[in-house]
Design a protein around this motif. Structure first.
Motif, PDB file in Angstrom:
ATOM      1  N   SER A  88       0.832  -1.209   0.000  1.00  0.00           N
ATOM      2  CA  SER A  88       0.000   0.000   0.000  1.00  0.00           C
ATOM      3  C   SER A  88       0.868   1.261   0.000  1.00  0.00           C
ATOM      4  O   SER A  88       0.447   2.297  -0.504  1.00  0.00           O
ATOM      5  CB  SER A  88      -0.931   0.004   1.214  1.00  0.00           C
ATOM      6  N   LYS A  89       2.095   1.153   0.524  1.00  0.00           N
ATOM      7  CA  LYS A  89       2.992   2.325   0.531  1.00  0.00           C
ATOM      8  C   LYS A  89       3.411   2.706  -0.900  1.00  0.00           C
ATOM      9  O   LYS A  89       3.826   3.827  -1.146  1.00  0.00           O
ATOM     10  CB  LYS A  89       4.262   2.024   1.351  1.00  0.00           C
ATOM     11  N   LEU A  90       3.335   1.743  -1.827  1.00  0.00           N
ATOM     12  CA  LEU A  90       3.644   2.037  -3.234  1.00  0.00           C
ATOM     13  C   LEU A  90       2.379   2.431  -3.998  1.00  0.00           C
ATOM     14  O   LEU A  90       2.390   2.563  -5.218  1.00  0.00           O
ATOM     15  CB  LEU A  90       4.277   0.805  -3.905  1.00  0.00           C
ATOM     16  N   ARG A  93      -3.409  -1.160  -4.588  1.00  0.00           N
ATOM     17  CA  ARG A  93      -4.720  -1.409  -3.991  1.00  0.00           C
ATOM     18  C   ARG A  93      -5.498  -2.368  -4.879  1.00  0.00           C
ATOM     19  O   ARG A  93      -5.224  -2.466  -6.071  1.00  0.00           O
ATOM     20  CB  ARG A  93      -5.488  -0.096  -3.819  1.00  0.00           C
ATOM     21  N   ALA A  94      -6.453  -3.070  -4.289  1.00  0.00           N
ATOM     22  CA  ALA A  94      -7.275  -4.000  -5.078  1.00  0.00           C
ATOM     23  C   ALA A  94      -8.661  -4.049  -4.451  1.00  0.00           C
ATOM     24  O   ALA A  94      -9.231  -5.111  -4.243  1.00  0.00           O
ATOM     25  CB  ALA A  94      -6.634  -5.383  -5.101  1.00  0.00           C
ATOM     26  N   ASP A  95      -9.184  -2.845  -4.160  1.00  0.00           N
ATOM     27  CA  ASP A  95     -10.475  -2.774  -3.468  1.00  0.00           C
ATOM     28  C   ASP A  95     -11.616  -2.756  -4.479  1.00  0.00           C
ATOM     29  O   ASP A  95     -12.409  -1.819  -4.545  1.00  0.00           O
ATOM     30  CB  ASP A  95     -10.521  -1.548  -2.542  1.00  0.00           C
ATOM     31  N   LEU A 257     -10.026  -1.633   1.493  1.00  0.00           N
ATOM     32  CA  LEU A 257      -9.075  -0.529   1.710  1.00  0.00           C
ATOM     33  C   LEU A 257      -9.622   0.356   2.834  1.00  0.00           C
ATOM     34  O   LEU A 257     -10.238   1.386   2.588  1.00  0.00           O
ATOM     35  CB  LEU A 257      -8.923   0.269   0.405  1.00  0.00           C
ATOM     36  N   ASP A 258      -9.394  -0.088   4.082  1.00  0.00           N
ATOM     37  CA  ASP A 258      -9.981   0.626   5.221  1.00  0.00           C
ATOM     38  C   ASP A 258      -8.936   0.904   6.302  1.00  0.00           C
ATOM     39  O   ASP A 258      -9.291   1.101   7.459  1.00  0.00           O
ATOM     40  CB  ASP A 258     -11.136  -0.206   5.820  1.00  0.00           C
TER      41      ASP A 258
END
Ligand SMILES: O=C(O)CCC(=O)C(=O)O
Length: 279
Positions: A88-90, A93-95, A257-258
């Motif tokens: 996630s720092k890069l 995401r896959a939400d 993504l929470d």
């Protein structure tokens, strides 16, 4: 022959965990077959394997087919190019509900991802059993869908991402120019179990071939709502070192993504079939 693994179902439709995988004993051919058998039956399979090495991760992947060197994500490098990092720092995401890379002519058949860094809470992943969702349709609807095909297009989520300002215009153009899209049957048959499953997603499926736009939109809206019923799903709350395998022919998935601004980092492998990806 009895299985060398104890597998506990986590839901009636989808999901199971292996209770006694001991990696200090190595990964025997019997163990790999038992993992495959459990995965094909339960569609999403949790392994509690904090000691898993990248080499073992790759060995499990190679049991299923040809591990993919992913086009977009960074990987572990020399000899481990098939183990991808999703962080996630890069900005990863896959939400969204999707099959992995369903815009390819032959999408991956299995994906397996291991939790390496987790937020204090949140970041669960959810799966939907598309075979159970198919089974729950009426006979007439099944018959109608069995002969249809739909387009899967990578440009669809890229356009949405551009509108939400989560990709740059340069990146958007780069991906759009690849023109990655493919026409797939809306119902596929699993080559091992013979079970049928819906093969559509709100992320990549743009339209049903041969239907008028309004007809296609209405049918896809109905099917997406049908598939997202809670009883077809399985949700995993990660513990560090867990690895979940899923059968990309049978399930959709969505990583919630929470947890921002916390970090969530996964190591992942996806696998292409050595033969036809569905029956
Ligand atoms: O991070 C996850 O839990 C799954 C992400 C995902 O969609 C994938 O690896 O294909």
């Amino acid at each position: 022959m009895s299985s060398p693994l104890t597998v506990r179902p986590l839901g009636p439709a989808i999901g199971a965990e292996v209770l006694d995988l001991d990696l200090s004993q190595g990964l025997s051919p019997d163990t790999l077959v038992a993992i495959e058998t459990a995965l094909v039956k339960h569609e999403a399979l949790v392994l509690h394997v904090p000691a898993l090495t990248p080499e073992q991760h790759l060995a499990i992947a190679a049991h299923f087919g040809e591990p993919e060197v992913h086009t977009f994500f960074p990987n572990l490098g020399a000899g481990l190019e098939q183990i991808t990092i999703i962080d996630s720092k890069l900005g990863d995401r896959a939400d969204m509900w999707h099959h992995d890379e369903s815009f390819l002519p032959s999408p991956p058949i299995v994906t397996m991802t291991q939790a390496k860094i987790l937020p204090p809470c949140g970041g669960d992943t959810c799966w939907i059993s598309m075979s159970t969702a198919y089974d729950a349709l009426s006979g007439r609807m099944k018959h109608y869908l069995d002969s249809l095909e739909a387009w899967h297009d990578m440009n669809r989520p890229m356009t949405a991402a551009l509108r939400q300002n989560v990709v740059t215009h340069e990146r958007y153009l780069e991906v759009i120019q690849m023109n990655r899209r493919h026409l797939h049957p809306m119902v596929i048959t699993h080559p091992v179990t013979g079970r049928k499953a819906l093969f559509i997603s709100p992320t990549y499926t743009t339209h049903i071939e041969g239907l008028a736009h309004a007809e296609s939109e209405a049918m896809l809206a109905f099917l997406h709502a049908h598939c997202q019923q809670i009883q077809f799903g399985f949700r995993h709350r990660w513990t560090l070192g867990d690895m979940v395998l899923w059968d990309n022919r049978s399930v959709l998935h969505n990583a919630i993504l929470d947890y921002q601004p916390h970090q969530r980092r996964m190591q992942r492998a996806s696998v292409f079939a050595r033969g036809p990806w569905h029956a």
